[in-house]
Design a protein around this motif. Structure first.
Motif, PDB file in Angstrom:
ATOM      1  N   ILE A  41       1.888   2.141  -3.618  1.00  0.00           N
ATOM      2  CA  ILE A  41       0.657   2.409  -4.762  1.00  0.00           C
ATOM      3  C   ILE A  41       1.097   3.742  -4.183  1.00  0.00           C
ATOM      4  O   ILE A  41       0.709   4.172  -4.997  1.00  0.00           O
ATOM      5  CB  ILE A  41      -0.481   1.408  -4.428  1.00  0.00           C
ATOM      6  CG1 ILE A  41      -0.770   1.514  -6.037  1.00  0.00           C
ATOM      7  CG2 ILE A  41      -1.039   1.643  -3.803  1.00  0.00           C
ATOM      8  CD1 ILE A  41      -0.667   0.500  -6.716  1.00  0.00           C
TER       9      ILE A  41
ATOM     10  N   GLU B 266      -1.112  -4.366 -14.077  1.00  0.00           N
ATOM     11  CA  GLU B 266      -2.669  -4.216 -13.730  1.00  0.00           C
ATOM     12  C   GLU B 266      -3.152  -3.854 -12.879  1.00  0.00           C
ATOM     13  O   GLU B 266      -4.247  -4.192 -12.075  1.00  0.00           O
ATOM     14  CB  GLU B 266      -3.805  -3.482 -14.703  1.00  0.00           C
ATOM     15  CG  GLU B 266      -4.130  -2.400 -15.094  1.00  0.00           C
ATOM     16  CD  GLU B 266      -4.817  -1.607 -15.609  1.00  0.00           C
ATOM     17  OE1 GLU B 266      -4.303  -1.590 -16.787  1.00  0.00           O
ATOM     18  OE2 GLU B 266      -6.182  -1.044 -15.925  1.00  0.00           O
TER      19      GLU B 266
ATOM     20  N   ARG C 222       1.146   2.796 -13.707  1.00  0.00           N
ATOM     21  CA  ARG C 222       2.131   1.430 -14.221  1.00  0.00           C
ATOM     22  C   ARG C 222       3.741   1.817 -14.631  1.00  0.00           C
ATOM     23  O   ARG C 222       4.492   0.360 -13.981  1.00  0.00           O
ATOM     24  CB  ARG C 222       1.387   0.550 -15.277  1.00  0.00           C
ATOM     25  CG  ARG C 222       1.475  -1.293 -15.252  1.00  0.00           C
ATOM     26  CD  ARG C 222       0.263  -1.431 -16.066  1.00  0.00           C
ATOM     27  NE  ARG C 222       0.351  -1.028 -17.291  1.00  0.00           N
ATOM     28  CZ  ARG C 222      -0.634  -1.365 -18.456  1.00  0.00           C
ATOM     29  NH1 ARG C 222      -1.945  -1.301 -17.754  1.00  0.00           N
ATOM     30  NH2 ARG C 222      -0.020  -1.004 -19.347  1.00  0.00           N
TER      31      ARG C 222
ATOM     32  N   ILE D 171      -2.535  -3.692  -9.647  1.00  0.00           N
ATOM     33  CA  ILE D 171      -2.400  -2.532  -9.035  1.00  0.00           C
ATOM     34  C   ILE D 171      -4.026  -2.462  -8.611  1.00  0.00           C
ATOM     35  O   ILE D 171      -4.327  -1.645  -7.512  1.00  0.00           O
ATOM     36  CB  ILE D 171      -2.073  -1.265 -10.040  1.00  0.00           C
ATOM     37  CG1 ILE D 171      -0.045  -1.451 -10.809  1.00  0.00           C
ATOM     38  CG2 ILE D 171      -2.739  -0.160 -10.201  1.00  0.00           C
ATOM     39  CD1 ILE D 171      -0.562  -0.329 -11.964  1.00  0.00           C
ATOM     40  N   ARG D 172      -4.889  -3.070  -8.751  1.00  0.00           N
ATOM     41  CA  ARG D 172      -6.384  -2.520  -8.920  1.00  0.00           C
ATOM     42  C   ARG D 172      -6.330  -3.726  -7.952  1.00  0.00           C
ATOM     43  O   ARG D 172      -7.320  -2.592  -6.577  1.00  0.00           O
ATOM     44  CB  ARG D 172      -6.686  -3.120 -10.579  1.00  0.00           C
ATOM     45  CG  ARG D 172      -6.841  -2.684 -11.066  1.00  0.00           C
ATOM     46  CD  ARG D 172      -8.301  -3.105 -11.757  1.00  0.00           C
ATOM     47  NE  ARG D 172      -7.812  -2.030 -13.424  1.00  0.00           N
ATOM     48  CZ  ARG D 172      -8.103  -1.272 -14.344  1.00  0.00           C
ATOM     49  NH1 ARG D 172      -9.476  -0.583 -13.233  1.00  0.00           N
ATOM     50  NH2 ARG D 172      -8.570  -0.400 -15.298  1.00  0.00           N
ATOM     51  N   ARG D 173      -5.735  -4.250  -7.330  1.00  0.00           N
ATOM     52  CA  ARG D 173      -6.074  -5.686  -6.273  1.00  0.00           C
ATOM     53  C   ARG D 173      -5.299  -4.304  -5.076  1.00  0.00           C
ATOM     54  O   ARG D 173      -6.496  -4.448  -3.849  1.00  0.00           O
ATOM     55  CB  ARG D 173      -5.245  -7.178  -5.927  1.00  0.00           C
ATOM     56  CG  ARG D 173      -5.427  -7.792  -5.054  1.00  0.00           C
ATOM     57  CD  ARG D 173      -4.401  -9.101  -5.467  1.00  0.00           C
ATOM     58  NE  ARG D 173      -3.061  -8.717  -5.661  1.00  0.00           N
ATOM     59  CZ  ARG D 173      -2.121  -8.425  -4.375  1.00  0.00           C
ATOM     60  NH1 ARG D 173      -2.552  -7.746  -3.232  1.00  0.00           N
ATOM     61  NH2 ARG D 173      -1.072  -8.185  -4.754  1.00  0.00           N
ATOM     62  N   ARG D 174      -4.478  -3.840  -5.411  1.00  0.00           N
ATOM     63  CA  ARG D 174      -4.097  -2.961  -4.567  1.00  0.00           C
ATOM     64  C   ARG D 174      -4.830  -1.675  -3.769  1.00  0.00           C
ATOM     65  O   ARG D 174      -5.421  -1.474  -2.768  1.00  0.00           O
ATOM     66  CB  ARG D 174      -2.775  -2.525  -4.429  1.00  0.00           C
ATOM     67  CG  ARG D 174      -1.080  -3.861  -4.344  1.00  0.00           C
ATOM     68  CD  ARG D 174      -0.066  -2.793  -4.684  1.00  0.00           C
ATOM     69  NE  ARG D 174       1.304  -4.259  -5.115  1.00  0.00           N
ATOM     70  CZ  ARG D 174       2.264  -4.023  -4.789  1.00  0.00           C
ATOM     71  NH1 ARG D 174       2.821  -2.898  -5.204  1.00  0.00           N
ATOM     72  NH2 ARG D 174       3.020  -4.668  -5.123  1.00  0.00           N
ATOM     73  N   LEU D 175      -5.622  -1.356  -4.422  1.00  0.00           N
ATOM     74  CA  LEU D 175      -6.008   0.210  -4.994  1.00  0.00           C
ATOM     75  C   LEU D 175      -7.589  -0.405  -3.841  1.00  0.00           C
ATOM     76  O   LEU D 175      -7.817   0.626  -3.859  1.00  0.00           O
ATOM     77  CB  LEU D 175      -6.650   0.523  -6.212  1.00  0.00           C
ATOM     78  CG  LEU D 175      -5.156   1.372  -7.183  1.00  0.00           C
ATOM     79  CD1 LEU D 175      -5.545   1.869  -8.554  1.00  0.00           C
ATOM     80  CD2 LEU D 175      -5.240   2.361  -6.100  1.00  0.00           C
ATOM     81  N   LYS D 176      -7.962  -1.489  -4.316  1.00  0.00           N
ATOM     82  CA  LYS D 176      -9.474  -1.778  -3.986  1.00  0.00           C
ATOM     83  C   LYS D 176      -8.837  -2.816  -2.231  1.00  0.00           C
ATOM     84  O   LYS D 176      -9.996  -1.404  -1.511  1.00  0.00           O
ATOM     85  CB  LYS D 176      -9.863  -3.148  -4.185  1.00  0.00           C
ATOM     86  CG  LYS D 176     -10.911  -3.938  -3.493  1.00  0.00           C
ATOM     87  CD  LYS D 176     -11.730  -5.515  -4.789  1.00  0.00           C
ATOM     88  CE  LYS D 176     -13.631  -5.435  -4.243  1.00  0.00           C
ATOM     89  NZ  LYS D 176     -13.498  -6.862  -5.014  1.00  0.00           N
ATOM     90  N   THR D 177      -7.326  -2.894  -2.088  1.00  0.00           N
ATOM     91  CA  THR D 177      -7.772  -3.091  -0.823  1.00  0.00           C
ATOM     92  C   THR D 177      -7.745  -1.940  -0.025  1.00  0.00           C
ATOM     93  O   THR D 177      -7.523  -1.464   1.263  1.00  0.00           O
ATOM     94  CB  THR D 177      -6.090  -3.749  -0.195  1.00  0.00           C
ATOM     95  OG1 THR D 177      -5.824  -4.910  -1.224  1.00  0.00           O
ATOM     96  CG2 THR D 177      -5.611  -3.984   1.139  1.00  0.00           C
TER      97      THR D 177
ATOM     98  N   TYR E 137     -10.889   5.464  -8.125  1.00  0.00           N
ATOM     99  CA  TYR E 137      -9.951   3.443  -7.466  1.00  0.00           C
ATOM    100  C   TYR E 137      -9.882   3.862  -5.910  1.00  0.00           C
ATOM    101  O   TYR E 137      -9.820   2.899  -5.157  1.00  0.00           O
ATOM    102  CB  TYR E 137      -8.306   3.904  -7.840  1.00  0.00           C
ATOM    103  CG  TYR E 137      -9.148   3.024  -8.833  1.00  0.00           C
ATOM    104  CD1 TYR E 137      -9.487   1.891  -9.412  1.00  0.00           C
ATOM    105  CD2 TYR E 137      -8.595   4.215 -10.314  1.00  0.00           C
ATOM    106  CE1 TYR E 137      -9.607   1.681 -11.437  1.00  0.00           C
ATOM    107  CE2 TYR E 137      -7.965   3.997 -11.873  1.00  0.00           C
ATOM    108  CZ  TYR E 137      -8.848   2.409 -11.488  1.00  0.00           C
ATOM    109  OH  TYR E 137      -8.790   2.152 -13.324  1.00  0.00           O
TER     110      TYR E 137
ATOM    111  N   LEU F 275       0.424  -1.121  -0.101  1.00  0.00           N
ATOM    112  CA  LEU F 275      -0.230   0.020   0.210  1.00  0.00           C
ATOM    113  C   LEU F 275       0.730   1.147  -0.197  1.00  0.00           C
ATOM    114  O   LEU F 275       0.770   2.103  -0.544  1.00  0.00           O
ATOM    115  CB  LEU F 275      -0.580   0.093   1.150  1.00  0.00           C
ATOM    116  CG  LEU F 275      -2.319  -1.049   0.987  1.00  0.00           C
ATOM    117  CD1 LEU F 275      -2.957  -1.087   2.570  1.00  0.00           C
ATOM    118  CD2 LEU F 275      -2.695  -1.163   0.570  1.00  0.00           C
TER     119      LEU F 275
ATOM    120  N   GLN G 281     -13.711   5.112  -4.869  1.00  0.00           N
ATOM    121  CA  GLN G 281     -14.492   3.852  -5.690  1.00  0.00           C
ATOM    122  C   GLN G 281     -15.796   4.575  -6.193  1.00  0.00           C
ATOM    123  O   GLN G 281     -16.973   3.830  -6.111  1.00  0.00           O
ATOM    124  CB  GLN G 281     -14.891   2.927  -4.644  1.00  0.00           C
ATOM    125  CG  GLN G 281     -13.844   2.235  -4.354  1.00  0.00           C
ATOM    126  CD  GLN G 281     -13.659   0.679  -5.678  1.00  0.00           C
ATOM    127  OE1 GLN G 281     -14.287   0.306  -5.630  1.00  0.00           O
ATOM    128  NE2 GLN G 281     -12.250   1.049  -6.320  1.00  0.00           N
TER     129      GLN G 281
END
Lengths: 179, 207
Positions: free
Chosen positions: A108, B6, A159, B9-15, A127, A105, A130
């Protein structure tokens, strides 16, 4: 017509919890989010342009995002170790899994910090908060198509940032809270 | 850093999006901000309303002029009046103050004293009751101990007397037994002597 103070109190009641949650997600610390929340409202109340703002909620959210990333940047200058972080509000996992997740986290969020400001706001709304593209577009005064394009570009940037070796520790951009 | 796709990245963003602060923390943060905003507003309010802009209205000007005139009149009257007799004024003031003060003191303090007296009585009564209860407890405890001691002494006395009686009875039995044994021995001896004499007598008669 309400004065600035009344508007801020109304904003606090209406969007305070959401702003606090956003700050918690961006800082991964409740105590820091609390401090930043107070700082945000103090800055808003000191702002001379508050009466001119059409969408106070969007304005406050943008200021909150900037504050959170400013804080992250200042923490990197202080060489923040993961062990100094409080536990994020995650599900029950093993300590190792939590540590890995926390690191992911952080990574990111560091990468998001490097996206340019307008795209970053859209990206965070999409994101991390949401929200739908329609809502984002409505709040930012753009079309859903534009919001989608910004998000897509931001994802591509992200990315690239994450794929390259410099994970954003340099902190090349500085954004101030708009007040 | 490893190459990241991606989906990751999406998984981390969801977390990240699923992180929710606790309701206590949210309430605390909101309350803190609310207090800060209210405090700031009060501080602004306490800086005071500005008087000078109010003075620009014609009504305010008239009122100010009226106040000025009254003040001027008072000052002129005060200066033109003859000087008062200060001693007389002081004595009159003292008398008036004394009487009014005495009345006021009576009026104010009497109920207070009365209430205090009742309270004092109650406290005294409670204190006496507490002391008496404590004294009675002490007396009861002391008398209980004394009674116990007396009973122990009585029991010891009875035991001693019974032991003495038992010893005396045992001595009496021993004396009786001794006498019986003596009598028996004597009787045996006498019977032997009698038998011997009887034999002698029979021999003499036969001869």
């Amino acid at each position: 017509m309400k004065n600035g103070h009344g508007k801020l109190l109304e904003l606090l009641e209406k969007s305070g919890a959401a702003l606090y949650a956003l700050l918690t997600r961006l800082t991964l610390r409740e105590d820091v989010a609390e401090e930043l929340m107070q700082e945000l409202f103090i800055k808003l109340s000191n702002s001379s342009e508050l009466d001119k703002v059409k969408n106070l909620g969007a304005y406050a959210r943008r200021a909150a995002i900037n504050l959170a990333f400013d804080w992250r940047r200042s923490q990197k200058r202080n060489v923040l170790g993961l062990d100094r972080l409080n536990e994020p509000a995650s599900n029950e996992k093993s300590p190792l899994a939590k540590l890995v997740q926390k690191e992911e986290l952080q990574e990111i969020l560091n990468a998001i910090e490097q996206i340019n400001t307008p795209a970053r706001e859209v990206f965070v709304m999409r994101y991390i908060q949401q929200e739908s593209y329609d809502d984002i577009a409505e709040q930012l005064g753009k079309t859903p198509h534009q919001a989608r394009a910004l998000c897509s570009r931001a994802m591509s940037n992200l990315r690239n940032i994450l794929g390259s070796n410099n994970s954003g520790l340099s902190g090349k951009e500085t954004y101030n809270v708009e007040d | 850093m490893s190459k990241i796709d991606e989906n990751q990245i999406r998984r981390r963003l969801k977390t990240l999006s699923q992180i929710e602060p606790t309701s206590e923390a949210t309430d605390r943060a909101m309350e803190r901000v609310r207090a800060a905003l209210v405090g700031k507003q009060q501080k602004r309010g306490s800086k005071g309303t500005r008087v000078w802009p109010l003075m620009k209205s014609p009504i305010a000007k008239l009122a100010a002029a009226a106040v000025l005139m009254i003040g001027l009149g008072y000052a002129v009257g005060r200066l033109s009046a003859p000087a008062p007799d200060m001693d007389q004024l002081r004595s009159a003031l003292e008398t008036s103050l004394k009487s009014s003060l005495a009345e006021e003191m009576n009026r104010r303090w009497q109920p207070v004293f009365a209430a205090g007296c009742v309270q004092l009585k109650n406290e005294l009564r409670q204190q006496v009751r507490r002391d008496l209860t404590e004294f009675a407890d002490q007396i009861l405890a002391a008398s209980g101990t004394l009674t116990e001691q007396r009973l122990i002494q009585l029991i010891e006395l009875i035991e001693a007397t019974r032991a003495r009686d038992r010893r005396q009875v045992a001595a009496a039995f021993e004396t009786i037994e001794f006498s019986r044994l003596q009598d028996k021995s004597q009787l045996g001896k006498d019977l032997v002597a009698l038998a011997a004499r009887t034999d002698k007598l029979l021999d003499t008669k036969e001869n």
